[in-house]
Design a protein around this motif. Sequence first.
Motif, PDB file in Angstrom:
ATOM      1  N   LYS A   1      11.541   1.554  -1.436  1.00 37.17           N
ATOM      2  CA  LYS A   1      11.364   1.270  -0.010  1.00 37.17           C
ATOM      3  C   LYS A   1      10.164   2.037   0.543  1.00 37.17           C
ATOM      4  N   LEU A   2      10.045   3.308   0.199  1.00 38.32           N
ATOM      5  CA  LEU A   2       8.916   4.108   0.670  1.00 38.32           C
ATOM      6  C   LEU A   2       7.596   3.584   0.139  1.00 38.32           C
ATOM      7  N   ARG A   3       7.600   3.159  -1.104  1.00 38.76           N
ATOM      8  CA  ARG A   3       6.379   2.594  -1.690  1.00 38.76           C
ATOM      9  C   ARG A   3       5.966   1.328  -0.942  1.00 38.76           C
ATOM     10  N   ALA A   4       6.938   0.461  -0.668  1.00 38.00           N
ATOM     11  CA  ALA A   4       6.652  -0.780   0.053  1.00 38.00           C
ATOM     12  C   ALA A   4       6.135  -0.479   1.457  1.00 38.00           C
TER      13      ALA A   4
ATOM     14  N   ALA B   1       1.541  -0.126   5.228  1.00 35.25           N
ATOM     15  CA  ALA B   1       0.696   0.676   6.115  1.00 35.25           C
ATOM     16  C   ALA B   1      -0.770   0.574   5.704  1.00 35.25           C
ATOM     17  N   ILE B   2      -1.025   0.625   4.418  1.00 39.24           N
ATOM     18  CA  ILE B   2      -2.401   0.483   3.925  1.00 39.24           C
ATOM     19  C   ILE B   2      -2.945  -0.887   4.307  1.00 39.24           C
TER      20      ILE B   2
ATOM     21  N   ALA C   1      -6.236  -5.572  -3.042  1.00 38.77           N
ATOM     22  CA  ALA C   1      -6.032  -4.119  -2.990  1.00 38.77           C
ATOM     23  C   ALA C   1      -4.562  -3.722  -3.006  1.00 38.77           C
ATOM     24  N   THR C   2      -3.701  -4.571  -2.434  1.00 41.12           N
ATOM     25  CA  THR C   2      -2.295  -4.180  -2.263  1.00 41.12           C
ATOM     26  C   THR C   2      -1.308  -4.959  -3.122  1.00 41.12           C
TER      27      THR C   2
END
Length: 58
Positions: A21-24, A29-30, A47-48
């Motif tokens: 979840k934090l990675r997603a 955000a990026i 990039a993402t």
Amino acid sequence: MCRVIGRQVVNIREKRKKERKLRAEGIAAIARNLKSLGFSIEQIREATGLSDAEIESL
């Protein structure tokens, strides 16, 4: 050999779920930042790894 039982298994699964979840959230955000800087959908996708629909919904 490690032996994981009971509560430890649940804790490991919960930890991995939180990490995903934090990675997603970080990737989103990026992507938002790149979008606000004027990067194209294609550049943000490359990039993402997000889909066009995911990027457009940000």
